[in-house]
Design a protein around this motif. Structure first.
Motif, PDB file in Angstrom:
ATOM      1  N   LEU A  12       9.599  -2.611   2.343  1.00 12.15           N
ATOM      2  CA  LEU A  12       9.262  -2.473   3.758  1.00 12.15           C
ATOM      3  C   LEU A  12       9.118  -3.852   4.398  1.00 12.15           C
ATOM      4  N   THR A  13       8.442  -4.754   3.717  1.00 11.84           N
ATOM      5  CA  THR A  13       8.254  -6.109   4.240  1.00 11.84           C
ATOM      6  C   THR A  13       9.594  -6.808   4.443  1.00 11.84           C
ATOM      7  N   LEU A  14      10.502  -6.662   3.473  1.00  9.53           N
ATOM      8  CA  LEU A  14      11.835  -7.275   3.596  1.00  9.53           C
ATOM      9  C   LEU A  14      12.617  -6.659   4.749  1.00  9.53           C
ATOM     10  N   SER A  15      12.484  -5.338   4.935  1.00 12.09           N
ATOM     11  CA  SER A  15      13.189  -4.661   6.023  1.00 12.09           C
ATOM     12  C   SER A  15      12.760  -5.222   7.377  1.00 12.09           C
ATOM     13  N   VAL A  16      11.443  -5.351   7.562  1.00  9.97           N
ATOM     14  CA  VAL A  16      10.934  -5.845   8.830  1.00  9.97           C
ATOM     15  C   VAL A  16      11.260  -7.330   9.006  1.00  9.97           C
ATOM     16  N   GLU A  17      11.240  -8.074   7.896  1.00  5.37           N
ATOM     17  CA  GLU A  17      11.602  -9.497   7.952  1.00  5.37           C
ATOM     18  C   GLU A  17      13.043  -9.664   8.422  1.00  5.37           C
ATOM     19  N   ILE A  18      13.944  -8.839   7.898  1.00  4.02           N
ATOM     20  CA  ILE A  18      15.349  -8.909   8.310  1.00  4.02           C
ATOM     21  C   ILE A  18      15.492  -8.467   9.767  1.00  4.02           C
ATOM     22  N   PHE A  19      14.709  -7.468  10.171  1.00  2.00           N
ATOM     23  CA  PHE A  19      14.760  -7.020  11.566  1.00  2.00           C
ATOM     24  C   PHE A  19      14.420  -8.167  12.518  1.00  2.00           C
ATOM     25  N   ASN A  20      13.409  -8.939  12.162  1.00  2.00           N
ATOM     26  CA  ASN A  20      12.946 -10.028  13.032  1.00  2.00           C
ATOM     27  C   ASN A  20      13.774 -11.307  12.886  1.00  2.00           C
ATOM     28  N   ARG A  21      14.763 -11.296  12.011  1.00  2.00           N
ATOM     29  CA  ARG A  21      15.587 -12.482  11.783  1.00  2.00           C
ATOM     30  C   ARG A  21      16.400 -12.810  13.040  1.00  2.00           C
ATOM     31  N   PRO A  22      16.463 -14.075  13.444  1.00  2.00           N
ATOM     32  CA  PRO A  22      17.253 -14.432  14.624  1.00  2.00           C
ATOM     33  C   PRO A  22      18.752 -14.394  14.373  1.00  2.00           C
TER      34      PRO A  22
ATOM     35  N   ASN B 268      -5.073   1.989   4.757  1.00  2.00           N
ATOM     36  CA  ASN B 268      -4.631   1.487   6.057  1.00  2.00           C
ATOM     37  C   ASN B 268      -3.542   0.456   5.819  1.00  2.00           C
ATOM     38  N   LEU B 269      -2.334   0.755   6.292  1.00  2.00           N
ATOM     39  CA  LEU B 269      -1.192  -0.112   6.024  1.00  2.00           C
ATOM     40  C   LEU B 269      -1.430  -1.537   6.518  1.00  2.00           C
ATOM     41  N   LYS B 270      -2.240  -1.700   7.552  1.00  2.00           N
ATOM     42  CA  LYS B 270      -2.502  -3.030   8.093  1.00  2.00           C
ATOM     43  C   LYS B 270      -3.146  -3.951   7.054  1.00  2.00           C
ATOM     44  N   THR B 271      -3.826  -3.346   6.085  1.00  2.00           N
ATOM     45  CA  THR B 271      -4.463  -4.177   5.052  1.00  2.00           C
ATOM     46  C   THR B 271      -3.461  -4.619   3.991  1.00  2.00           C
ATOM     47  N   GLN B 272      -2.254  -4.047   4.015  1.00  2.00           N
ATOM     48  CA  GLN B 272      -1.242  -4.361   3.012  1.00  2.00           C
ATOM     49  C   GLN B 272      -0.203  -5.361   3.514  1.00  2.00           C
ATOM     50  N   LEU B 273      -0.129  -5.544   4.841  1.00  2.00           N
ATOM     51  CA  LEU B 273       0.895  -6.390   5.436  1.00  2.00           C
ATOM     52  C   LEU B 273       0.265  -7.484   6.281  1.00  2.00           C
ATOM     53  N   PRO B 274       0.933  -8.635   6.414  1.00  2.00           N
ATOM     54  CA  PRO B 274       0.459  -9.643   7.361  1.00  2.00           C
ATOM     55  C   PRO B 274       0.474  -9.081   8.777  1.00  2.00           C
TER      56      PRO B 274
END
Length: 352
Positions: free
Chosen positions: A16-26, A137-143
């Protein structure tokens, strides 16, 4: 949390973290397939972790490999002892999985708005399942910064589809030589339409060409994708705390009229193979529930199975009639056995 479930959940968070990281990639290089592939993997790991956490199994007896994505969805939605998904969540997962399949194995073109609402709806659903199954709470698992952001926020789903169709029409202008690009964008919309209809197969080239031809002749998006008109976005919050869910409305009522009726639109009527739906005989149910055939006959009568059209249908093949049952019959009998033992049912049946 069970050790295996914990391990799978950690893998889910990583993807999930990698997916969102790629989404935010310029950089747009490989961005859309990257987002879809990693988010799809994140959900497969999360679904398997959830099934195990609820006491289910992700390997069939004697199987070397674990069950696939679709089987995980079915367990999470249809298995009464495990159920942790609702119908709208199944729709979100099937749509995402279909898009991932197209992106990984062929070609797919998606607008920024389309990839945004798939990513944001996926993140919201991941958070919902995590809270529901694991009480985390997912917020505690992600930056805090790990959230999809977009310079082109989503509009309502009807406006979104209308905008997509307008763009596709421009690609279909005669002599534009952009038919392939048009079909790639149509594929993404057709996958969503198929998911709503419960069809997990990819649209064929013939189907995409038919859609393109109808579009060129003036068909509206509602005529081409009628099931999508039953959907809407549900948004809560704003900014980094935005929740976005795909919701199902009642939809537009459909009346079947004679061909050529003035003012009517032509829609495809899908006929389900009844033998695929009612795919169990009495003895097959007995085997799955580990009881004898006669005692299953007793349970069928005591629980009024034959009065439920979602469980039973008598199907005529040639000159013979066959009693056929759906998978829901197994769930209904299992639920009934929580109230009465099979021996009590047998005695009641014998008495009657």
């Amino acid at each position: 949390m069970k050790k295996e479930a914990k391990h799978l959940y950690k893998k889910a968070i990583d993807s999930l973290t990698l997916s969102v990281e790629i989404f935010n990639r310029p950089n747009d290089c490989g961005r859309i397939p990257g987002v879809l592939i990693f988010m799809d993997h994140a959900f497969e790991m999360l679904l398997k972790a959830s099934i195990i956490a609820k006491g289910g199994r992700i390997k069939e007896t004697g199987a070397k490999e674990t069950i696939g994505f679709s089987a995980c969805i079915r367990k999470g939605f249809s298995d009464a002892s495990l159920k942790f998904l609702n119908e709208e969540e199944v729709l979100t997962l099937q749509s995402l999985n279909g898009l991932r399949d197209a992106a990984q194995h062929y070609t797919l073109e998606m607008s920024e708005q389309h990839i945004y609402f798939q990513a944001q709806a996926g993140l919201t659903l991941f958070r919902d399942i995590t809270r529901r199954v694991f009480n985390i709470n997912l917020k505690t698992q992600l930056p805090v910064r790990v959230l999809p952001l977009s310079t082109s926020p989503p509009m309502d789903i009807q406006a979104f589809f209308a905008s997509e169709i307008t763009d596709i029409k421009k690609l279909l202008i005669p002599n534009s030589r952009k038919k392939l690009e048009a079909n790639e964008k149509l594929r993404a919309l057709a996958i969503m339409e198929n998911s709503i209809q419960g069809n997990e197969s990819q649209p064929s080239d013939k189907e995409l060409n038919n859609l393109a031809e109808k579009l060129s002749k003036g068909s509206t998006w509602v005529q081409l994708f009628p099931s999508v008109s039953t959907l809407s976005f549900t948004q809560n919050g704003y900014g980094p705390s935005l929740d976005l869910r795909i919701s199902k409305n009642e939809g537009v009522p459909i009346t079947i009229v004679p061909e050529g009726t003035l003012g009517s639109n032509v829609l495809a009527i899908k006929r389900v193979n009844e033998l695929d739906f009612y795919n169990l005989g009495r003895d097959a149910i007995a085997k799955k529930l580990n009881h004898t055939g006669p005692k299953i006959t007793a349970a069928v009568q005591i629980f009024n199975i034959k009065n439920d059209p979602e469980c039973f249908k008598q199907i005529k093949i040639g000159n013979s009639l066959f009693d056929r049952y759906s998978q829901k019959t197994i769930e209904k009998i299992r639920e009934g056995l929580k109230e009465k033992t099979i021996d009590e049912i047998w005695m009641e049946y014998r008495t009657k």
